[in-house]
Design a protein around this motif. Structure first.
Motif, PDB file in Angstrom:
ATOM      1  N   SER A 245      92.248  12.150 -42.457  1.00 28.67           N
ATOM      2  CA  SER A 245      91.294  12.259 -43.561  1.00 28.67           C
ATOM      3  C   SER A 245      91.976  13.050 -44.660  1.00 28.67           C
ATOM      4  O   SER A 245      91.896  14.287 -44.690  1.00 28.67           O
ATOM      5  N   PRO A 246      92.688  12.383 -45.575  1.00 21.06           N
ATOM      6  CA  PRO A 246      93.487  13.111 -46.567  1.00 21.06           C
ATOM      7  C   PRO A 246      92.661  14.011 -47.471  1.00 21.06           C
ATOM      8  O   PRO A 246      93.118  15.082 -47.867  1.00 21.06           O
ATOM      9  N   ASP A 247      91.430  13.601 -47.801  1.00 23.44           N
ATOM     10  CA  ASP A 247      90.596  14.433 -48.662  1.00 23.44           C
ATOM     11  C   ASP A 247      90.209  15.738 -47.983  1.00 23.44           C
ATOM     12  O   ASP A 247      89.883  16.717 -48.648  1.00 23.44           O
ATOM     13  N   ALA A 248      90.220  15.738 -46.657  1.00 20.23           N
ATOM     14  CA  ALA A 248      89.892  16.945 -45.914  1.00 20.23           C
ATOM     15  C   ALA A 248      91.137  17.747 -45.544  1.00 20.23           C
ATOM     16  O   ALA A 248      91.049  18.766 -44.859  1.00 20.23           O
ATOM     17  N   GLY A 249      92.298  17.305 -46.003  1.00 16.61           N
ATOM     18  CA  GLY A 249      93.527  18.026 -45.705  1.00 16.61           C
ATOM     19  C   GLY A 249      94.226  17.562 -44.449  1.00 16.61           C
ATOM     20  O   GLY A 249      95.149  18.234 -43.971  1.00 16.61           O
ATOM     21  N   TYR A 250      93.814  16.425 -43.890  1.00 17.00           N
ATOM     22  CA  TYR A 250      94.411  15.911 -42.658  1.00 17.00           C
ATOM     23  C   TYR A 250      94.823  14.451 -42.870  1.00 17.00           C
ATOM     24  O   TYR A 250      94.134  13.527 -42.442  1.00 17.00           O
ATOM     25  N   PRO A 251      95.934  14.215 -43.543  1.00 15.40           N
ATOM     26  CA  PRO A 251      96.355  12.823 -43.781  1.00 15.40           C
ATOM     27  C   PRO A 251      96.744  12.132 -42.482  1.00 15.40           C
ATOM     28  O   PRO A 251      96.915  12.764 -41.430  1.00 15.40           O
ATOM     29  N   ALA A 252      96.884  10.811 -42.574  1.00 14.46           N
ATOM     30  CA  ALA A 252      97.382  10.057 -41.436  1.00 14.46           C
ATOM     31  C   ALA A 252      98.769  10.561 -41.038  1.00 14.46           C
ATOM     32  O   ALA A 252      99.499  11.131 -41.852  1.00 14.46           O
ATOM     33  N   ASP A 538      99.193  13.116 -26.503  1.00 17.15           N
ATOM     34  CA  ASP A 538      98.454  14.334 -26.846  1.00 17.15           C
ATOM     35  C   ASP A 538      98.475  14.520 -28.355  1.00 17.15           C
ATOM     36  O   ASP A 538      99.177  15.382 -28.885  1.00 17.15           O
ATOM     37  N   PHE A 539      97.699  13.686 -29.029  1.00 17.86           N
ATOM     38  CA  PHE A 539      97.630  13.813 -30.485  1.00 17.86           C
ATOM     39  C   PHE A 539      96.218  13.475 -30.932  1.00 17.86           C
ATOM     40  O   PHE A 539      95.701  12.400 -30.642  1.00 17.86           O
ATOM     41  N   ALA A 540      95.576  14.387 -31.606  1.00 19.17           N
ATOM     42  CA  ALA A 540      94.247  14.149 -32.177  1.00 19.17           C
ATOM     43  C   ALA A 540      94.098  15.074 -33.372  1.00 19.17           C
ATOM     44  O   ALA A 540      94.707  16.146 -33.434  1.00 19.17           O
ATOM     45  N   GLN A 541      93.301  14.647 -34.337  1.00 12.84           N
ATOM     46  CA  GLN A 541      93.075  15.487 -35.497  1.00 12.84           C
ATOM     47  C   GLN A 541      91.683  15.229 -36.051  1.00 12.84           C
ATOM     48  O   GLN A 541      91.052  14.219 -35.736  1.00 12.84           O
ATOM     49  N   PRO A 542      91.196  16.149 -36.867  1.00 13.67           N
ATOM     50  CA  PRO A 542      89.861  15.947 -37.449  1.00 13.67           C
ATOM     51  C   PRO A 542      89.796  14.629 -38.208  1.00 13.67           C
ATOM     52  O   PRO A 542      90.764  14.210 -38.840  1.00 13.67           O
ATOM     53  N   THR A 543      88.646  14.004 -38.116  1.00 13.86           N
ATOM     54  CA  THR A 543      88.479  12.717 -38.798  1.00 13.86           C
ATOM     55  C   THR A 543      87.175  12.699 -39.573  1.00 13.86           C
ATOM     56  O   THR A 543      86.309  13.570 -39.388  1.00 13.86           O
ATOM     57  N   LEU A 544      87.044  11.725 -40.419  1.00 10.64           N
ATOM     58  CA  LEU A 544      85.911  11.602 -41.326  1.00 10.64           C
ATOM     59  C   LEU A 544      84.596  11.557 -40.561  1.00 10.64           C
ATOM     60  O   LEU A 544      84.452  10.825 -39.589  1.00 10.64           O
ATOM     61  N   ILE A 545      83.628  12.354 -41.016  1.00  8.66           N
ATOM     62  CA  ILE A 545      82.281  12.291 -40.456  1.00  8.66           C
ATOM     63  C   ILE A 545      81.574  11.092 -41.057  1.00  8.66           C
ATOM     64  O   ILE A 545      81.357  11.025 -42.268  1.00  8.66           O
ATOM     65  N   GLN A 546      81.236  10.119 -40.215  1.00  6.73           N
ATOM     66  CA  GLN A 546      80.607   8.892 -40.685  1.00  6.73           C
ATOM     67  C   GLN A 546      79.122   9.094 -40.939  1.00  6.73           C
ATOM     68  O   GLN A 546      78.572   8.598 -41.914  1.00  6.73           O
ATOM     69  N   LYS A 547      78.434   9.803 -40.045  1.00  4.47           N
ATOM     70  CA  LYS A 547      77.011  10.095 -40.204  1.00  4.47           C
ATOM     71  C   LYS A 547      76.680  11.372 -39.430  1.00  4.47           C
ATOM     72  O   LYS A 547      77.431  11.790 -38.535  1.00  4.47           O
ATOM     73  N   LEU A 548      75.532  11.966 -39.730  1.00  2.51           N
ATOM     74  CA  LEU A 548      74.994  13.091 -38.988  1.00  2.51           C
ATOM     75  C   LEU A 548      73.633  12.689 -38.419  1.00  2.51           C
ATOM     76  O   LEU A 548      72.845  12.027 -39.101  1.00  2.51           O
ATOM     77  N   HIS A 549      73.374  13.097 -37.165  1.00  2.00           N
ATOM     78  CA  HIS A 549      72.156  12.670 -36.479  1.00  2.00           C
ATOM     79  C   HIS A 549      71.457  13.875 -35.854  1.00  2.00           C
ATOM     80  O   HIS A 549      72.097  14.687 -35.173  1.00  2.00           O
ATOM     81  N   ALA A 550      70.152  13.981 -36.081  1.00  2.00           N
ATOM     82  CA  ALA A 550      69.343  14.970 -35.357  1.00  2.00           C
ATOM     83  C   ALA A 550      69.093  14.442 -33.957  1.00  2.00           C
ATOM     84  O   ALA A 550      68.679  13.289 -33.779  1.00  2.00           O
ATOM     85  N   GLY A 843      83.801  14.692 -46.086  1.00  2.00           N
ATOM     86  CA  GLY A 843      84.994  14.242 -45.381  1.00  2.00           C
ATOM     87  C   GLY A 843      84.896  14.591 -43.913  1.00  2.00           C
ATOM     88  O   GLY A 843      83.929  14.257 -43.235  1.00  2.00           O
ATOM     89  N   ALA A 844      85.901  15.292 -43.390  1.00  2.00           N
ATOM     90  CA  ALA A 844      85.889  15.713 -41.988  1.00  2.00           C
ATOM     91  C   ALA A 844      85.143  17.022 -41.785  1.00  2.00           C
ATOM     92  O   ALA A 844      84.951  17.451 -40.646  1.00  2.00           O
TER      93      ALA A 844
END
Length: 990
Positions: A245-252, A538-550, A843-844
């Protein structure tokens, strides 16, 4: 309590203010001063010379298109006229370009000008030319200034080596309207950039309101591209790009992984990119991939271990899918839109457009090159899957060799040829996870239209024995195909998911398959049919939040793009593990469980917190999907407890315009779909159940699935649906005039339906049948752009106000006052928890807006509802609440304490508060002097009667009367003069 967060937030606010002031100092056009002592290299800089734009010294209309540019005396910042650029719908592109002026190689040049922008987007281009007048580079920047005011703008670019001159272009870009005025233009060597403090994206959000709190990045995903397989330093390696998520500081990120051990050999950040769908290896071992959404071409060289940005592939916004190595270390690329076949020259790095495959094909998801015949095979799609044969390395004759006529049923449930490989003299294509086998002339060798999930993977690879191939089927079992006999034989090897890519190596004397799977890398012994090793990447990073749910139990959940679901830790410290599944677009709570709508094919799934395991996707079982009904994106969902039904709205699949509504019966587990019964070509993007009238409210959009032609619908509708009769009661234009989409539907306790119609927040009252626009919360939809989910609307149980996100704007509407106020920009999706706080995404990143009065902010440590004699003291860290109580003897609040008074409470003896954490006094009576000093947090004083003096000083903010004035009979001093007294027995207005 939150004093430390509040102070940090306020510091960020001060920092932002400093940035704004510094920027104002740079851009303000005070007395027309140029940005440096450097002389202006342009002539006619205020457009005062020349009869009109066609005869202006130093300037001319681009391409001779005079209709876009003119000189206007309507407004000017310098002199009496300015340059006016106007491009309306249907007009060609164009602009206004300067004559060549001197430019210095290796130096940064600046173009500054005054702009009065009425609307649209202006592009500024620098043409840097060599001594022969040829363009070396032409960098550009989109410039948006504040509308309806003159504002100074500057653009800077460095001149490359060989530059001797420059031309400056003001340009109206294709596909966008523009109405702007330009004046007092300056061009020369750039002055030194001012030193300005920079805010991070998180700080920029927090600085806008002190009630915003940062909660981290809850969704961390491992979303890989297809894999390519190589050998470096004698070891097998896997090449993949991982989504960021490049806008959140975590590019591909591009990663090289040792297949035998799972060790990360190296990574490189793909700056500015969100992801890459595919990558492949050229014959010289170099790896190529295209990125989105910045449409660039990248290359990795194993000899140097470095990744290289090769720049934009074309002047279009390219989305790349299919990739295949070509002759002489070249690479073929399939680009969207227009189904373009591109070719990369490995020597010059030039990208050549070979052809557009077919007018009805937007996508090329698969390409395979056959070296012996110098033939390229292309799998196209978007509406129907087809395979084409092109001779002479893609430059010769093009022939359609496979479609629904040659392989009946090919179109059923599929619109793409998803994958394609050549082994020996056979073409292996994946169409809707079914396997199509052709010879090189397109004759069908194998095809079963009724197959399901059989060819389950990214690539098929050559097997250990000549004339064999290996692929994975559903569940991860490896299958061997024999070309000579056209037979399939499952092996005893299961890799737990799909095969992405791999190679068979028998150099050790044993045929070993080195491969990349859905979950990691593995080595399999094909002779013994067993796994030698299996390692997760072993690779993972923050990604874009698509939606928020209660969720149930006052929980909040964040879903990710393109996969991911995580439970939010409300402290922000330790979010729940991310389930690598999704993408979840909507949700509803029923019987303590979370029901989730997932893209694609509009799936309904259910999560039971008692049995949920984020590492096991099977613990979120699927109840049904909308594949057979042509449904894809489930953007709206609501639960009806009166009928025990869940309603899920959906947008149609690719190329289609008929959306639908699914109704799931909780008692029987059965479901039904309604499509045209809801409305012809209506696509449902929001759903709300109204318990007051027992009806279901649906919001629709004019946009269907991607790639679909306009349906003819001109407006989204608020559709009133009767769940008992399964019929539409009525349809409404809730904004009073047509808007393209109705999103974010919510029903308040009185049965009023709230929602967002493009830019407008509206409220529809079923009792009166009238709808009213309550405020502006978003922006109008852009022409020619697809919009589905856009706004989210929630009511906070803490303060009864309506909170809205729309078009990256976060606003609040107060039903009591009718006012709609912008809180912050840059926030996209929202959800409210049971405490009334609002959770928001950027973003993320996840934020919470702490609504005044929410339960998690102030929990009463001591509550009084009756008579208290002898006075009352509120000590440090205590939260004392008076609810209809009477205190005789006065109240004293010590430093760090919190006092909350409501519901006609009364105090006899006055109120003294010094350095309290918060003070909130509503609708109560105080007899005696009131003194409030040094309050570090919220200070509310509304609707009270004070029989005595009132003094306030040193508080973090002036007291807030929340629109309900106080009656004060004594002297009023300090910050409390901001309170608005009403007429009482003898009000003091000092």
């Amino acid at each position: 309590m939150r004093q430390s967060r509040t102070l940090l937030t306020r510091a960020a606010g001060v920092l932002l203010a400093g940035v704004m002031l510094a920027a104002a100092g740079v851009s303000a056009h005070a007395e027309g001063d140029p940005p440096s002592e450097e002389p202006n290299r342009l002539t006619n800089t205020s457009f005062e010379e020349g009869e009109d734009a066609t005869t202006a010294p130093g300037w001319s209309p681009l391409w001779g298109r005079n209709e876009l540019v003119s000189f206007s005396d309507e407004r000017a910042s310098d002199g009496v006229r300015s340059l006016h650029i106007l491009r309306e719908d249907g007009m060609r592109t164009g602009g206004f370009v300067s004559e060549r002026v001197p430019a210095d190689a290796g130096e940064t040049h600046e173009l500054s000008f005054d702009q009065y922008r009425v609307g649209g987007a202006l592009s500024v281009t620098f043409y840097f030319d060599d001594a022969d007048g040829n363009v070396i580079t032409q960098p550009y920047e989109m410039v948006r200034s504040t509308t309806d005011t003159w504002e100074r703008t500057s653009v800077r670019f460095e001149a490359p080596e060989g530059t001797v001159s420059a031309r400056l272009l003001f340009y109206a870009v294709s596909g966008a309207t523009l109405n702007t005025f330009i004046d007092d233009v300056w061009f020369g060597l750039a002055s030194e950039e001012p030193e300005e403090p920079e805010l991070s994206p998180v700080e920029t959000i927090l600085a806008q309101d002190e009630n915003l709190e940062y909660l981290g990045t809850p969704v961390t995903t491992q979303i890989p591209s297809q894999a390519a397989h190589g050998i470096e330093d004698g070891r097998h390696v896997s090449y993949q790009a991982f989504k960021g998520s490049p806008d959140a500081g975590y590019p591909a990120t591009f990663a090289v992984t040792d297949v035998a051990t799972g060790e990360q050999v190296r990574t490189c950040v793909i700056d500015g990119a969100e992801h890459s769908r595919n990558l492949n290896i050229a014959d010289d071992g170099r790896v190529y991939w295209g990125t989105y959404h910045d449409s660039k071409l990248w290359r990795y060289d194993p000899a140097t271990g470095e990744c290289e940005d090769l720049g934009r592939m074309s002047d279009q916004k390219d989305s790349t899918f299919g990739m295949s190595p070509g002759p002489d270390a070249s690479m073929y690329i399939g680009a969207y839109p227009d189904g373009r076949l591109l070719h990369v020259d490995p020597v010059t790095d030039e990208v050549e457009l070979l052809r557009e495959i077919d007018p009805n094909a937007d996508y090329i998801h698969s390409i395979a090159y056959h070296e012996e015949t110098d033939t390229v095979y292309v799998g196209s799609g978007g509406q129907v899957p087809q395979i084409w044969k092109i001779t002479d390395a893609g430059r010769g004759e093009q022939t359609l060799i496979a479609d629904n006529s040659t392989a009946p049923g090919l179109n059923d449930g599929a619109t793409f040829v998803g994958r394609m490989d050549i082994v020996g003299d056979r073409i292996f294509a994946q169409v809707g996870l079914r396997m199509l086998v052709l010879d090189l002339d397109g004759n069908v060798i194998h095809w079963d239209a009724d197959q399901t999930r059989y060819f389950f993977g990214h690539h098929l690879i050559a097997g250990a024995d000549p004339g064999t191939a290996i692929f994975s089927t559903a569940g991860g079992t490896l299958v061997e195909y024999d070309i000579a006999t056209n037979t399939f034989e499952p092996t005893n090897i299961s890799i737990g998911g799909y095969l992405s890519n791999g190679v068979v190596d028998d150099s050790s004397g044993t045929p070993l398959l080195y491969g990349t799977s859905a979950s990691g890398v593995f080595v399999a012994d094909l002779e013994s049919e067993s796994l030698v090793s299996e390692n997760a990447i072993d690779f993972a990073q923050p990604t874009l939040i698509q939606k928020l749910h209660a969720g149930p139990g006052n929980s909040v959940w964040a879903s990710g793009y393109m996969v991911g679901l995580a439970q939010v830790d409300k402290s922000g410290a330790d979010h729940g593990p991310t389930m690598q599944r999704g993408q979840y677009e909507s949700a509803a709570v029923r019987d303590g469980k979370l029901y989730l709508g997932a893209y694609g094919h509009a799936k309904l799934e259910v999560l039971d917190p008692a049995t949920y395991d984020p590492t096991d996707g099977s613990t979120v079982p699927r109840l049904f999907d909308g594949l057979a009904e042509g449904q894809d994106r489930p953007f709206g969902m609501a639960y009806n407890p009166d009928r025990d039904e869940i309603y899920m709205g959906a947008v149609a699949i690719y190329g289609q315009t008929q959306g639908g509504l699914a109704i799931w019966d909780g008692a029987t587990g059965e479901h039904e779909w309604l499509t045209s019964e809801i409305g012809q070509d209506e696509n449902i993007v929001s759903v709300a159940y109204n318990p007051v009238d027992g009806l279901v409210y649906l919001g629709s959009t004019v946009d269907g699935g991607l790639g679909s032609d306009p349906s003819g619908n001109t407006a989204g509708k608020l559709i009133v649906f009767d769940p008992e009769t399964r019929t539409v009661v009525t349809t409404i234009d809730p904004a009073g005039e047509e808007r393209e989409g109705i999103t974010g539907l919510m029903v308040d306790p009185d049965g009023v339906v709230w929602g967002v119609a493009e830019e407008a927040l509206f409220a529809y009252d079923p009792a009166t049948g009238e709808s009213e626009v309550k405020g502006t919360v978003g922006g109008r939809y852009g022409a020619g752009t697809t919009y589905w989910a856009y706004g989210t609307v929630t009511m906070s149980d803490a303060d009864g106000r309506i909170y809205v996100t729309a078009g990256y704007r976060f606003s609040v509407h107060d039903p009591a006052t009718g006012e709609t106020t912008r809180i912050a920009n840059g926030l996209q999706w929202s959800a409210a928890d049971e405490d009334g706080d609002i959770y928001l995404s950027a973003g993320a990143h996840l934020f919470r807006y702490n609504v005044a009065g929410s339960a998690d902010e102030w929990t009463c440590t001591e509550t009084h509802t009756d008579r208290v004699d002898g006075g009352l003291t509120v000590p440090e860290d205590a939260v004392v609440c008076l609810d209809g109580a009477r205190v005789n003897g006065g109240v004293s609040v010590e430093a760090g304490g919190a006092l909350l008074i409501e519901n006609s409470s009364s105090i006899r003896g006055g109120l003294m508060s010094a350095d309290a954490a918060t003070l909130r006094v509503r609708d109560s009576e105080i007899r005696g002097a009131v003194s409030v000093t040094g309050t570090t947090g919220e200070f509310v004083f509304m609707g009270n009667e004070v029989r005595g003096s009132l003094h306030c000083s040193g508080n973090l903010s002036e007291p807030d009367d929340e629109g309900s004035a106080n009656a004060i009979t004594g002297a009023v001093a300090g910050q409390c003069t901001a309170l608005a007294p009403v007429e009482g027995d003898s009000p003091n207005l000092s």
